[in-house]
Design a protein around this motif. Structure first.
Motif, PDB file in Angstrom:
ATOM      1  N   TYR A 126      17.402 -62.787  -0.361  1.00 13.15           N
ATOM      2  CA  TYR A 126      16.069 -62.286  -0.679  1.00 13.15           C
ATOM      3  C   TYR A 126      15.807 -61.126   0.276  1.00 13.15           C
ATOM      4  N   ARG A 141      15.727 -61.046  -5.408  1.00  9.07           N
ATOM      5  CA  ARG A 141      16.115 -62.429  -5.150  1.00  9.07           C
ATOM      6  C   ARG A 141      17.474 -62.591  -5.816  1.00  9.07           C
ATOM      7  N   GLU A 191      10.155 -67.116   2.902  1.00 12.13           N
ATOM      8  CA  GLU A 191      11.402 -67.372   2.186  1.00 12.13           C
ATOM      9  C   GLU A 191      12.409 -68.103   3.074  1.00 12.13           C
TER      10      GLU A 191
END
Length: 447
Positions: free
Chosen positions: A151, A177, A195
């Motif tokens: 990511y 992503r 994330e």
């Protein structure tokens, strides 16, 4: 022996077996591995680096207080991308022609084995969240270089912290992503931490060891931070206030990562490396004091960086004065996990654990080298450092007594100057032609 005594003896023996089993299980449990990479963070722009501290970075400072601080730690380059190439390979990036930030437009050569490649083979879930900067074509994508989750953005230097618009999905600045472009809103440093924490939680639930590479683009330009954070500072320099706010926000993000590790009960057995990819940038009002100069320089301000290693289950808080370099991270991790490095390549990084333990019988590195193929280079051996910075003369500094590199001792020490010059020339002769030179030659041939 009475029946009661026999019962007590059996119970004691059973308890010993349980304890021994528990210790053995703990010893066999693989540590999680995290590399937190700041971007362009100044040498003095972390609280633990100065006494008294010039600013507060509580999360980073707590990590330092519970781990090993390396007071003479270096990045392997004075700009971003080459350091990242050396970090993930454990080799001087010059060995494969990667000298400049622009080499990231080509990418980390596919012939190179990455740390993620090795850890994935050992059963680790490997993830990167942040700035890649090692190739923009699909064959150089993180998911093709040993990472299983990605990511972030592919390149190049900085990224807007608020604007995630992506008119062209092939644009290397798009937030991705894995291979898919995603739409986002918020502040990028916060998003990367979120994330990373999600990755930690997912693997903790599965009881799977993981390698988390968290290369922030903070505190690289552009100078952007939430206004409420900027208002916390009043230095009289607007750019400096924004830079401090960006550091503050990154520190909060690191704090969230540590908090998540503790909540999941895996903090103690997580090996964490934290450092900056090069010295702080003058353009963003970074503070490298007491070091000389800034990013893009072979003086200490461009190369020496904050560096901490934390592993609460194994390492006691301490300060290590042995000179180390970011190339050492990969071989250290492999030594801890008993992973054999490929035998078909030269690895320049060293296992730093003997330096931490105080068991070195000789310097960890006989010499350290820097060269960005821009007519500036440096070599350090022991307390001495030789510098050539696009000038007509060599400069020799005694870092033990002159950390600010203010007194050129080359004229007084011609033998040492020549010795280090020869070391550099021998090392440089072993390195590959810079990618930039190779591309120029090919362009000439094709004309």
């Amino acid at each position: 022996m009475s029946a009661l005594n026999k019962m007590i003896l059996k119970l004691h023996f059973s308890m010993c077996l349980i304890v021994l089993f528990s210790i053995g299980t703990l010893a066999q449990e693989k540590p999680n591995v995290i590399i937190i990479l700041a971007d362009d963070q100044g040498n003095a722009d972390a609280g633990f680096q100065r006494s008294p501290a010039t600013l507060s970075t509580p999360s980073i400072d707590k990590l330092a207080a519970s781990g090993v601080i390396f007071s003479q730690a270096y990045a392997s380059a004075y700009v971003c991308a080459p350091t990242r190439a050396g970090l993930l390979t454990g080799r001087y990036q010059q060995r494969f022609g990667f000298y400049t930030a622009n080499d990231s437009r080509v990418g980390l050569p596919l012939s190179e084995t990455t740390l993620a490649d090795l850890l994935q083979k050992e059963g680790y879930r490997t993830g990167i969240f942040g700035k890649w900067h090692l190739g923009i074509e699909e064959s150089y994508h993180p998911l093709k270089r040993g990472f299983m989750d990605f990511y972030g953005f592919l390149g190049h230097g900085g990224h807007d912290y608020y604007n995630f618009s992506c008119p062209d999905e092939k644009n290397y600045e798009c937030i991705q992503r894995n291979f898919k472009t995603v739409n986002e809103s918020g502040y990028l440093t916060d998003i990367l931490a979120k994330e990373a924490c999600s990755f930690i939680k997912g693997n903790a639930e599965k009881k799977k060891p993981f390698f988390l590479y968290l290369p922030f683009n903070a505190v690289h330009a552009p100078l952007q931070a939430p206004e409420e954070d900027i208002k916390r500072f009043n230095t009289g320099n607007r750019n400096r206030d924004i830079q401090l706010a960006m550091i503050y926000r990154m520190d909060l993000a690191i704090g969230e990562v540590i908090k998540t590790l503790k909540e999941e009960g895996i903090y103690e057995n997580t090996l964490i490396f934290y450092f900056s990819d090069n010295g702080g940038a003058k353009a963003t009002s970074a503070n490298n004091l007491p070091l000389r100069d800034y990013k893009q320089s072979v003086y200490e301000g461009g190369l020496r960086v904050p560096f901490v290693v934390s592993w609460p289950a194994q390492l006691q808080p301490s300060v290590c004065k042995e000179p180390i370099i970011s190339l050492d991270i990969m071989p250290t991790i492999c030594a801890i996990l008993d992973i054999k490095l490929p035998t078909n390549k030269i690895f320049d990084g060293k296992n730093i654990l003997p330096a931490i333990d105080g068991k070195l019988k000789q310097p960890l590195h006989e010499a350290l080298f820097w060269d960005g193929a821009e007519n500036r280079w440096a070599v350090r051996s022991g307390q001495w450092k030789l510098v050539f910075d696009k000038g007509a003369k060599l400069e020799l500094y005694d870092l033990q007594n002159d950390i600010s590199e203010s007194r050129n001792l080359a004229a007084q020490n011609p033998d040492k100057t020549n010795e280090l010059k020869l070391k550099y020339e021998k090392w440089r002769a072993e390195m590959k032609t810079p990618m930039g030179d190779f591309k120029k030659k090919n362009r000439k041939k094709n004309k």
